[in-house]
Enzyme design. Structure first.
Site, PDB file in Angstrom:
ATOM      1  N   TYR A  15       0.823  -1.208   0.000  1.00  8.70           N
ATOM      2  CA  TYR A  15       0.000   0.000   0.000  1.00  8.70           C
ATOM      3  C   TYR A  15       0.860   1.262   0.000  1.00  8.70           C
ATOM      4  O   TYR A  15       0.554   2.230   0.699  1.00  8.70           O
ATOM      5  CB  TYR A  15      -0.942  -0.003   1.214  1.00  8.70           C
ATOM      6  N   TYR A 142     -14.086  -5.041   2.833  1.00  7.14           N
ATOM      7  CA  TYR A 142     -12.690  -5.410   2.556  1.00  7.14           C
ATOM      8  C   TYR A 142     -12.440  -6.767   3.194  1.00  7.14           C
ATOM      9  O   TYR A 142     -12.590  -6.935   4.410  1.00  7.14           O
ATOM     10  CB  TYR A 142     -11.697  -4.389   3.117  1.00  7.14           C
ATOM     11  N   ASP A 234     -16.479 -12.843   8.711  1.00  6.47           N
ATOM     12  CA  ASP A 234     -15.054 -12.530   8.623  1.00  6.47           C
ATOM     13  C   ASP A 234     -14.631 -11.821   9.908  1.00  6.47           C
ATOM     14  O   ASP A 234     -14.799 -10.622  10.064  1.00  6.47           O
ATOM     15  CB  ASP A 234     -14.814 -11.633   7.398  1.00  6.47           C
ATOM     16  N   LYS A 263      -4.903 -12.217  11.804  1.00  8.65           N
ATOM     17  CA  LYS A 263      -4.429 -11.064  12.585  1.00  8.65           C
ATOM     18  C   LYS A 263      -4.074 -11.423  14.017  1.00  8.65           C
ATOM     19  O   LYS A 263      -3.002 -11.935  14.290  1.00  8.65           O
ATOM     20  CB  LYS A 263      -5.431  -9.917  12.490  1.00  8.65           C
TER      21      LYS A 263
END
Length: 421
Positions: A15, A142, A234, A263
């Site tokens: 990014y 996302y 999610d 994560k």
């Protein structure tokens, strides 16, 4: 050459527009809530290093457990073989999840956990002689950067170069009491073709920490269940305490068929992805017909080191001290949000557990590409705080080890930056 110069010569960062980006800051050490650069400057990691670090950096308990595992078994193929850390992790995680979650499939990051979930749902129908190829997802979603995950993410400049290659998705708004009936009509009209509904529960992180309430989502989930549409929850971002409860699922009366994790799964120690599912989905792949197998795998599936890190992190998460810290962060955020409410440069304040977000008012509106983000980022770095604004959206997602004093330091810095910019 120093570390920044050597990095620039060989690395391509995520990014990041490498032509205009400044040199990356070399980090040489992490301890608790702090990161230290090569010049000895320390930074409070207020975003948990992209939302992954639960208990702080270089946690000695996790490090010790991983070291012990490293001297015993570091890796083994998970096709045809198994090991104690993977079995224990699956057993322990399933005990914490909704009771319909019965099986664990291992992968290596959040995007691939989503890819596995999508393949499970599409093949679930295929194995029963049905063809369901459409996916239902939220606008601004996302779910990752691999092709399947991109497909079910909101269309944007991020996905535009690949637009012709992404599969068909029906995008709907996040539910509110005002739009629920209209959303139900859209779903009912397409139900026969929809393989699954994938959603970020309560908080759409990358979209700018957009939040919706559990009651409306529960109602939408209930309707999807009535329409026999599988649901993928999610929890890559929201899992493991971020929302104030262990999982966002704990807020809902309806339960998903599949859940995705990454994560914070290993406490931010190393990469790992998990996709859990119901017995009903698992049973659809049980057959004498080998072609009904879920043909998906990764070289490092259920890596023993990552499993061990996740077990240690989960043990820390469940202890009373950590739960008290989560409550402390949530309470402190709530108190600080009242201070933000009276600031003329702030709008749209929202909080869910340890996640606090707000918009910096600008004449250019709210956008990931709002140029104020770079300025805000640098202002906080100068104050020894790592915050990564999403354009003009500012947020805090600190590690659970952060103290009340360290939070107060961040809050004061935020007010100073707001005053100065």
């Amino acid at each position: 050459m120093n570390l920044s110069e050597r990095d620039q010569a060989v690395n391509w960062h995520p990014y990041t527009q490498m032509k205009t980006a400044g040199n990356a800051i070399p980090i040489v050490k992490g301890q608790g809530v702090y990161l230290f650069d090569d010049q000895g400057k320390k930074y409070i990691d207020a975003v948990s290093s992209w939302w992954v670090t639960l208990h702080g950096h270089s946690h000695p308990y996790i490090a010790q457990k991983v070291f012990e595992q490293l001297t015993t078994l570091e890796q083994v193929i998970f096709a045809g073989f198994t090991h104690e850390p993977a079995i224990r992790l699956s057993e322990n995680l399933l005990k914490l999840l909704p009771e319909n979650q019965q099986k664990v499939f291992y992968s290596d990051n959040g995007s691939t956990a989503v890819e596995v979930a999508l393949k499970m749902c599409i093949q679930f129908a295929y194995n029963q002689g049905k063809e369901k190829t459409k996916i239902l997802a939220f606008e601004n979603a996302y779910h990752g950067d691999t092709f399947g995950a991109m497909s079910v993410s909101g269309r944007s400049v991020w996905t535009k170069p690949f637009g012709e290659m992404l599969f068909e998705v029906i995008f709907i708004d996040t539910p509110t009491s005002e739009n629920l009936e209209n959303l139900k009509k859209i779903i009912k009209n397409n139900a026969d073709d929809i393989a699954c509904f994938i959603y970020e529960p309560l908080v759409q992180g990358a979209a700018g920490m957009l939040m919706h309430n559990p009651e409306d989502l529960s109602e939408l989930m209930k309707f999807c269940r009535e329409q026999e549409i599988l649901m993928i929850q999610d929890e890559v971002f929201t899992g493991f305490g971020r929302t104030g409860k262990l999982f966002a699922a704990d807020y809902f009366s309806e339960k998903p068929d599949i859940m995705c994790f990454s994560k914070g799964l290993t406490g931010g120690t190393m990469p790992m992805g998990i996709t859990t599912c119901s017995k009903e989905i698992f049973n659809a792949f049980l057959s004498e017909d080998k072609y009904k197998t879920l043909f998906h795998g990764h070289s490092f599936t259920a890596n023993p080191l990552a499993c061990t890190a996740a077990l240690a992190s989960m043990e820390l998460l469940l202890n009373e001290e950590t739960q008290e810290k989560i409550n402390l962060i949530s309470k402190k955020h709530s108190e600080f949000s009242r201070t933000l409410e009276i600031n003329p440069k702030v709008e749209n304040i929202r909080q869910m557990g340890t996640i606090l977000a707000w918009d910096f008012k600008t004449e250019h509106g709210t956008s990931y590409f709002n140029t104020i983000g770079k300025l805000l980022y640098e202002e906080f770095l100068n104050k020894g705080i790592i915050m990564r604004p999403l354009g003009n959206v500012m947020y805090l997602v600190p590690p659970y080890c952060i103290t009340s004093q360290e939070l107060d330091f961040i809050y004061l810095a935020i007010l100073e930056v707001l005053e100065g910019v």
